[in-house]
Write a protein that holds these residues in place. Sequence first.
Motif, PDB file in Angstrom:
ATOM      1  N   GLU A 161      40.382  36.677  43.561  1.00 21.65           N
ATOM      2  CA  GLU A 161      39.373  37.733  43.577  1.00 21.65           C
ATOM      3  C   GLU A 161      38.107  37.313  42.833  1.00 21.65           C
ATOM      4  OE1 GLU A 161      39.659  41.346  44.840  1.00 21.65           O
ATOM      5  OE2 GLU A 161      40.708  39.925  46.127  1.00 21.65           O
ATOM      6  N   LEU A 162      38.273  36.716  41.667  1.00 17.59           N
ATOM      7  CA  LEU A 162      37.113  36.322  40.859  1.00 17.59           C
ATOM      8  C   LEU A 162      36.340  35.168  41.478  1.00 17.59           C
ATOM      9  CD1 LEU A 162      38.573  36.572  37.236  1.00 17.59           C
ATOM     10  CD2 LEU A 162      37.138  38.234  38.435  1.00 17.59           C
ATOM     11  N   ASN A 218      38.673  34.316  51.240  1.00 16.14           N
ATOM     12  CA  ASN A 218      38.066  34.964  50.081  1.00 16.14           C
ATOM     13  C   ASN A 218      36.553  34.766  50.062  1.00 16.14           C
ATOM     14  OD1 ASN A 218      38.150  32.249  49.361  1.00 16.14           O
ATOM     15  ND2 ASN A 218      38.482  32.686  47.191  1.00 16.14           N
ATOM     16  N   LYS A 251      28.265  40.025  43.452  1.00 15.01           N
ATOM     17  CA  LYS A 251      28.692  41.422  43.381  1.00 15.01           C
ATOM     18  C   LYS A 251      29.119  41.973  44.737  1.00 15.01           C
ATOM     19  CE  LYS A 251      25.880  42.794  39.373  1.00 15.01           C
ATOM     20  NZ  LYS A 251      24.892  43.771  38.861  1.00 15.01           N
ATOM     21  N   HIS A 294      31.663  41.548  46.634  1.00  9.06           N
ATOM     22  CA  HIS A 294      33.070  41.948  46.751  1.00  9.06           C
ATOM     23  C   HIS A 294      33.527  42.795  45.573  1.00  9.06           C
ATOM     24  CE1 HIS A 294      37.293  41.737  47.782  1.00  9.06           C
ATOM     25  NE2 HIS A 294      37.563  41.247  46.582  1.00  9.06           N
ATOM     26  N   LEU A 295      33.240  42.352  44.369  1.00  9.57           N
ATOM     27  CA  LEU A 295      33.777  43.013  43.184  1.00  9.57           C
ATOM     28  C   LEU A 295      33.040  44.299  42.825  1.00  9.57           C
ATOM     29  CD1 LEU A 295      34.438  39.921  40.886  1.00  9.57           C
ATOM     30  CD2 LEU A 295      36.101  41.216  42.220  1.00  9.57           C
ATOM     31  N   ALA A 315      36.201  46.333  43.904  1.00 13.65           N
ATOM     32  CA  ALA A 315      37.438  45.570  43.758  1.00 13.65           C
ATOM     33  C   ALA A 315      37.687  45.133  42.317  1.00 13.65           C
ATOM     34  CB  ALA A 315      37.408  44.352  44.677  1.00 13.65           C
ATOM     35  N   VAL A 316      36.642  45.086  41.502  1.00 15.32           N
ATOM     36  CA  VAL A 316      36.818  44.662  40.106  1.00 15.32           C
ATOM     37  C   VAL A 316      37.746  45.608  39.352  1.00 15.32           C
ATOM     38  CG1 VAL A 316      34.837  45.961  39.177  1.00 15.32           C
ATOM     39  CG2 VAL A 316      35.556  43.815  38.090  1.00 15.32           C
ATOM     40  N   VAL A 341      41.097  44.327  39.889  1.00 17.28           N
ATOM     41  CA  VAL A 341      41.277  43.091  39.134  1.00 17.28           C
ATOM     42  C   VAL A 341      41.698  43.425  37.706  1.00 17.28           C
ATOM     43  CG1 VAL A 341      40.110  41.077  38.166  1.00 17.28           C
ATOM     44  CG2 VAL A 341      39.700  41.723  40.541  1.00 17.28           C
TER      45      VAL A 341
END
Length: 793
Positions: free
Chosen positions: A44-45, A187, A265, A267-268, A281-282, A285
């Motif tokens: 994710e990151l 990803n 930014k 995605h998260l 999404a963060v 996480v």
Amino acid sequence: MLKNYFRTALRGLRKHKAHSFINITGLAVGMGVAMLIGLWVWDELSFDRYHGNYDRIAQVMQHRTVNGNIGTGAAIPLPLHAAMREQYGSDFKHIVVSSWADSHVLSAGEKKVSYRGSYMGSDAPEMLGLQMLKGSRKGLQGPSGLLISQSVATALFGAADPSGKMVRIDNKAGFLVSGVYEDLPRNTTLHNLDFIAPWDYYINSEDWLARAATDWTDDYFLLYVQITDHADMDRVSEKISHIMRGKAPGEAGLQTEIFLQPMRKWHLFSSFKNGINKGGAVQYVWLFGILGLFVLLLACINFMNLSTARSEKRAKEVGIRKAIGSLRMQLVGQFYAESLLVAVLAFILSLLMVALTLPLFNQLVGKDMFIRWGSPLFWLICIGFTLFTGVIAGSYPALYLSSFRPVKVLKGTFKAGRFAATPRRVLVVMQFTVSAVLIIGTMIVFKQVQFVKDRPVGYSRDGLLQIATSSNELHDHFNALQADLLQSGAVTAIAESSSPVTGVNNQRSDVSWKGKDPNMSVEFNNIRVTTDYGKAIGWQLAAGRDFSAAFRTDSTAVILNEAAVKYMGLKDPVGQVLRVGKRELSVIGVVKDMVMQSPYDPMKQTLFFISPDNEGYINLRINPKLSTHAALRKIEAACKIYAPASPFSYRFADDEYAKKFSNEERTGKLAGCFAILAIFISCLGLFGMASFMAEQRFKEIGVRKVMGASVFNVWCLLSKDFIVLVTIALGIAAPLAYYSMDTWLQRYNYHVALPWWAFVITAAGIVLMTILTVSYQSIKAALMDPVKSLRLE
């Protein structure tokens, strides 16, 4: 010395096999869960980091303020592209305009495949840093070049070199393959970009695109930029923020602010509410990162509990070692060596677990993660992870056991003390508190998903089929296709629409009506349909009538949903006249609200009107008297008559609607899996503790049995302490779970009330599991012959 430490530790593990098995298995499960979550968090990151210019790429987005409400979106008007080049070109290295990624039919000779792609400006490959396998990134310069991914190249040409070969898109224009790029990893936000076609062709392909070049009200395009090396992203974003001010005349009450959303930014941090970034999404996480640490902590707690519980067993060992000259630091080293050995063995077992379960985990979370066996960094992280786990797990036992005073131990006067068990009790409470919160949270997540799934959608999804028309062939022959399918009996109704029934592609703000506040800015969902649309999707009329081919005047008619009637403040909507753009439309009916967008959000005001220019989607109601397989066969045969070059592709409305819950369901499944593992680890620790307690109170149990105690009395004696600890844990977990889940539910406009039964079921289930876990050892001890325990007295 280290060699002796580990040799002694290994001897201890062999001697106490059950104790060692519980410790190693518990730690292995905890470490395995932490490793899986770690892989997921890393994936994710590292989202979008595939692109070499990751830190300098951004998407141009806009905040639209309508009557005080701020909406945020990625769609922008086409003239913004030219305006940014002209006014702020020195701040950007690349400014790339793009269409939305959509499915298209690609054909080369007799081969026909369906892939997603976009029409993009010629700088796109360079800006995105595509890894070219053949050709160059300059392949889009000109109206006939085409870049395709490796997957498309293989599907169309096999092992042959595709360079310079002709590919047709949607059976229309032909393009020459000028480059093949490496498939973008999953990803990345643009992972479904399977081909890139030239913008120069696209802008000249349709009349409406030519008109859009000067239309500041048509928000239909995407714009990406790469800022120059010396520029600051925030300053450039602030500089361009008012570029659209005054560009859309006649929209009273509307304010538009442009801003740059950095790729880091996308995605998260993709969620906005009232113009403010609310994460995205963060949040997951953080959630699962903390969850992984908690599960690992539970496993470490087991090790601490079992190690300190055996303190009296090891007291003489510590006393003798100190008496013959061992320093406390040497004893600390010994106990740390034991915990590190257990951690190493647990790590090996956990690595095996992860390797076996990773394919299933990938399927669950929708990723392509893998273990980087050949990466030195991976093994360095693993070594650090193992050392960290060993130190954390062994810290308390090492410091506690090494503190015993040898005089008391060797005299036989050593007692663990009244409060010696307190730390162990606290740790058990922590274990079950975390486990209970996880279980309650999982149940509430699934209840929320089911609650929203049961929300009335306003139309019938059963047997509703949608075909996306990427080419015009089916649209151009729609009347003939409709007649053929109705005659075949495969469908009971068929209609076209500009949006799928599970989504809305178009909005408009040029709507007015009698009594409208002139200072009020509006925004409506805008769906163009054919006459039988209502019959095809099964919508429900609340007032007036449906569209009908028997009324020629329906070409200037409009149907509203209930949200639109409420939004406009109409008391008697049927017969009212609306002005939509330059057209005047008469309201002939009102339909009940339909869930066409997010099922978690309130209904939005929507207009439905007849238009011949509604290519996009064909909606078909399958005849319930036919099997789905037979109906699909007839539908495919009819479509092949009018679109022989296009593969038959369809989607069921209920499947598309189900996808709207994928994130929440995935979160619930993950939380559920980890909750089960957390309970397993906790119960494993309880089993070990109960086993040791029964061993420690061996003689006491014998005396009680001689004095007449029953099996039930002994069971109560050994079980009550654990039941009390679990009860305390549940008392702490309940308010924690209530607060955290109530906060989570507030993110949704449409959500369930916190179900009380989730707390009751969790409490009952955990108490039952505790009783079952402890009972085996308790009953085993209670049934033992007292002669064996008292023969040495």
